[in-house]
Scaffold this active site. Structure first.
Site, PDB file in Angstrom:
ATOM      1  N   ASN A 185       3.568   7.740  -4.223  1.00  0.00           N
ATOM      2  CA  ASN A 185       2.131   7.648  -3.383  1.00  0.00           C
ATOM      3  C   ASN A 185       2.068   6.160  -3.062  1.00  0.00           C
ATOM      4  OD1 ASN A 185      -0.998   7.722  -3.568  1.00  0.00           O
ATOM      5  ND2 ASN A 185      -0.523   6.031  -4.848  1.00  0.00           N
TER       6      ASN A 185
ATOM      7  N   SER B  11       1.491  10.863   5.880  1.00  0.00           N
ATOM      8  CA  SER B  11       0.377  10.813   6.714  1.00  0.00           C
ATOM      9  C   SER B  11       0.802  11.449   7.994  1.00  0.00           C
ATOM     10  CB  SER B  11       0.572   9.282   6.987  1.00  0.00           C
ATOM     11  OG  SER B  11      -0.519   9.154   7.929  1.00  0.00           O
TER      12      SER B  11
ATOM     13  N   TYR C  13       4.534   1.647  10.348  1.00  0.00           N
ATOM     14  CA  TYR C  13       3.755   2.609   9.204  1.00  0.00           C
ATOM     15  C   TYR C  13       4.443   4.194   9.782  1.00  0.00           C
ATOM     16  CZ  TYR C  13       0.331   5.309   6.678  1.00  0.00           C
ATOM     17  OH  TYR C  13      -0.292   5.932   5.629  1.00  0.00           O
TER      18      TYR C  13
ATOM     19  N   LYS D 217       6.774   6.662   7.823  1.00  0.00           N
ATOM     20  CA  LYS D 217       6.175   8.173   7.201  1.00  0.00           C
ATOM     21  C   LYS D 217       7.024   8.870   7.744  1.00  0.00           C
ATOM     22  CE  LYS D 217       2.898   6.618   4.436  1.00  0.00           C
ATOM     23  NZ  LYS D 217       2.765   7.055   2.947  1.00  0.00           N
TER      24      LYS D 217
ATOM     25  N   VAL E 175      -8.698   8.728   4.281  1.00  0.00           N
ATOM     26  CA  VAL E 175      -9.578   8.598   2.976  1.00  0.00           C
ATOM     27  C   VAL E 175     -10.032   7.232   2.808  1.00  0.00           C
ATOM     28  CG1 VAL E 175      -9.380   9.043   0.421  1.00  0.00           C
ATOM     29  CG2 VAL E 175      -8.009  10.162   1.895  1.00  0.00           C
TER      30      VAL E 175
ATOM     31  N   THR F 190     -10.286   4.483   1.007  1.00  0.00           N
ATOM     32  CA  THR F 190      -9.497   3.605  -0.006  1.00  0.00           C
ATOM     33  C   THR F 190      -9.520   2.253   0.802  1.00  0.00           C
ATOM     34  OG1 THR F 190      -7.385   4.060   0.799  1.00  0.00           O
ATOM     35  CG2 THR F 190      -8.451   5.346  -0.817  1.00  0.00           C
TER      36      THR F 190
HETATM   37  N1  LIG Z   1      -6.154   6.142   2.736  1.00  0.00           N
HETATM   38  C1  LIG Z   1      -5.802   7.008   3.944  1.00  0.00           C
HETATM   39  O1  LIG Z   1      -6.538   7.313   4.716  1.00  0.00           O
HETATM   40  C2  LIG Z   1      -4.605   7.461   3.807  1.00  0.00           C
HETATM   41  C3  LIG Z   1      -4.060   8.384   5.085  1.00  0.00           C
HETATM   42  C4  LIG Z   1      -2.654   8.833   5.139  1.00  0.00           C
HETATM   43  C5  LIG Z   1      -1.846   8.539   4.185  1.00  0.00           C
HETATM   44  N2  LIG Z   1      -1.977   7.665   3.081  1.00  0.00           N
HETATM   45  C6  LIG Z   1      -1.063   7.481   2.065  1.00  0.00           C
HETATM   46  O2  LIG Z   1      -1.544   7.580   0.802  1.00  0.00           O
HETATM   47  C7  LIG Z   1      -0.885   6.701  -0.144  1.00  0.00           C
HETATM   48  C8  LIG Z   1      -2.069   5.860  -0.775  1.00  0.00           C
HETATM   49  O3  LIG Z   1      -2.752   5.093   0.019  1.00  0.00           O
HETATM   50  P1  LIG Z   1      -4.244   4.495  -0.605  1.00  0.00           P
HETATM   51  O4  LIG Z   1      -5.209   4.860   0.466  1.00  0.00           O
HETATM   52  O5  LIG Z   1      -4.443   4.725  -1.942  1.00  0.00           O
HETATM   53  O6  LIG Z   1      -3.861   2.964  -0.195  1.00  0.00           O
HETATM   54  P2  LIG Z   1      -4.357   1.773  -0.960  1.00  0.00           P
HETATM   55  O7  LIG Z   1      -5.425   1.820  -1.415  1.00  0.00           O
HETATM   56  O8  LIG Z   1      -3.807   0.718  -0.364  1.00  0.00           O
HETATM   57  O9  LIG Z   1      -3.212   1.619  -2.326  1.00  0.00           O
HETATM   58  C9  LIG Z   1      -1.716   1.519  -2.031  1.00  0.00           C
HETATM   59  C10 LIG Z   1      -1.223   1.512  -3.438  1.00  0.00           C
HETATM   60  O10 LIG Z   1       0.271   1.392  -3.117  1.00  0.00           O
HETATM   61  C11 LIG Z   1       0.715   0.290  -3.979  1.00  0.00           C
HETATM   62  N3  LIG Z   1       2.042  -0.434  -3.427  1.00  0.00           N
HETATM   63  C12 LIG Z   1       2.089  -1.167  -2.335  1.00  0.00           C
HETATM   64  N4  LIG Z   1       3.350  -1.356  -2.085  1.00  0.00           N
HETATM   65  C13 LIG Z   1       4.020  -1.141  -3.434  1.00  0.00           C
HETATM   66  C14 LIG Z   1       5.256  -1.379  -3.916  1.00  0.00           C
HETATM   67  N5  LIG Z   1       6.208  -2.123  -3.291  1.00  0.00           N
HETATM   68  N6  LIG Z   1       5.587  -0.703  -5.380  1.00  0.00           N
HETATM   69  C15 LIG Z   1       4.676  -0.075  -5.830  1.00  0.00           C
HETATM   70  N7  LIG Z   1       3.406   0.075  -5.300  1.00  0.00           N
HETATM   71  C16 LIG Z   1       3.071  -0.438  -4.330  1.00  0.00           C
HETATM   72  C17 LIG Z   1      -0.425  -0.784  -4.233  1.00  0.00           C
HETATM   73  O11 LIG Z   1      -0.109  -1.646  -5.026  1.00  0.00           O
HETATM   74  P3  LIG Z   1      -0.786  -2.960  -5.308  1.00  0.00           P
HETATM   75  O12 LIG Z   1      -2.139  -2.974  -5.713  1.00  0.00           O
HETATM   76  O13 LIG Z   1       0.049  -3.719  -6.126  1.00  0.00           O
HETATM   77  O14 LIG Z   1      -0.574  -3.427  -3.859  1.00  0.00           O
HETATM   78  C18 LIG Z   1      -1.527   0.044  -4.387  1.00  0.00           C
HETATM   79  O15 LIG Z   1      -1.500   0.611  -5.659  1.00  0.00           O
HETATM   80  C19 LIG Z   1      -0.128   5.696   0.599  1.00  0.00           C
HETATM   81  O16 LIG Z   1       1.104   6.295   0.747  1.00  0.00           O
HETATM   82  C20 LIG Z   1      -0.749   5.953   2.262  1.00  0.00           C
HETATM   83  O17 LIG Z   1       0.145   5.570   3.060  1.00  0.00           O
HETATM   84  C21 LIG Z   1      -3.462   7.246   3.014  1.00  0.00           C
END
Ligand SMILES: NC(=O)c1ccc[n+]([C@@H]2O[C@H](COP(=O)([O-])OP(=O)(O)OC[C@H]3O[C@@H](n4cnc5c(N)ncnc54)[C@H](OP(=O)(O)O)[C@@H]3O)[C@@H](O)[C@H]2O)c1
Length: 236
Positions: free
Chosen positions: A89, A142, A158, A162, A191, A193
């Protein structure tokens, strides 16, 4: 429900979707290794650990570091006999990339976190996944990684990282099919976040509930597919 009592590892579990996966899996009896990049698991993960001390194990895991991956895998192997579910994730979304000012280091870092780290972690955990119950590798990708849908410029690191994660998913699925280990790419929706921002139409609760319902019904015939959070096939 084949997801009940799952032994899972979730990367980036200290906030956003990763934390929500923990929140929804714990009441089903899951035992979770909750990956956090920084040394400190953080307040939110600490709070959850306080609520479920016997089920959640915070695990320092920086997916961009080969050493960190090896250390985490070794700790899991020492304390666990199997792993049923790996949710890759963790992710980063570098902003403001424009052609003319792209920086190689930034492109490489996105590839390390969003794609290579996920693959290397899956590889490191294969011995445990092979002992797992209906083992699954879920790669949170994504829609922006879709080659077919990429019609605008920008977001080089990005989108490409992906897309690479999607290809790694295909290769893993083919390599692991005979062993009945499922590998899947899942788009979680847009989402609300830190990454998705407050304008996002979907909440983490609904996104994760949809993905867990999807995971629950997977069979080996689904392996190598690209799904959306609500169980629709996504174009590559
Ligand atoms: N939110 C959306 O709309 C959306 C849409 C499509 C895909 N996604 C995908 O969904 C996944 C989760 O996204 P999210 O929205 O929850 O993002 P988020 O709120 O920004 O959280 C990202 C998480 O990844 C961790 N992370 C970043 N770099 C890392 C590393 N080198 N090693 C381990 N952990 C690391 C962060 O840790 P830290 O707190 O330490 O930085 C955080 O826990 C991602 O893969 C993202 O690309 C999200």
């Amino acid at each position: 429900m084949n997801i009940q009592n799952t032994q899972a590892l979730i990367t980036g579990a200290n906030r956003g979707l990763g934390l929500e996966f923990c929140k929804q899996l714990l009441p089903t009896g899951a035992v979770i290794w909750a990956g956090h990049r920084s040394e400190d698991p953080g307040e939110l993960l600490d709070h959850l650990t306080g609520q479920y001390p016997d089920q959640i194990h915070p695990l320092q895991l920086n997916v961009a570091s080969a050493d960190s991956i090896q250390r985490a895998a070794a700790r899991l192997e020492a304390q666990n006999e199997r792993l049923d579910l790996l949710i890759n994730n963790a992710g980063i979304f570098p902003r403001g990339e424009t052609l003319g000012s792209l920086v190689e280091e930034n492109l490489l870092q996105a590839l390390k976190v969003n794609s290579i780290g996920a693959l290397m972690l899956a590889q490191a955990l294969l011995p445990l996944l092979r002992q797992g119950k209906s083992p699954k590798i879920i790669n949170i990708t994504s829609q922006l990684g879709s080659l077919e849908r990429k019609l605008s410029g920008g977001n080089y690191s990005y989108t490409a990282s992906k897309a690479a994660l999607n290809m790694f998913t295909r290769a893993l699925a083919a390599d692991l099919r005979e062993e009945e280990i499922i590998a899947l790419a899942v788009h979680p929706g847009w989402v609300n976040t830190d990454m998705g921002g407050s304008r996002a139409p979907l909440g983490a609760t609904d996104s994760v509930a949809g993905i867990l319902a999807l995971i629950d019904q997977l069979t080996i015939a689904d392996s190598g597919k690209f799904y959306t959070w609500n169980g629709q096939i996504h174009p590559w």
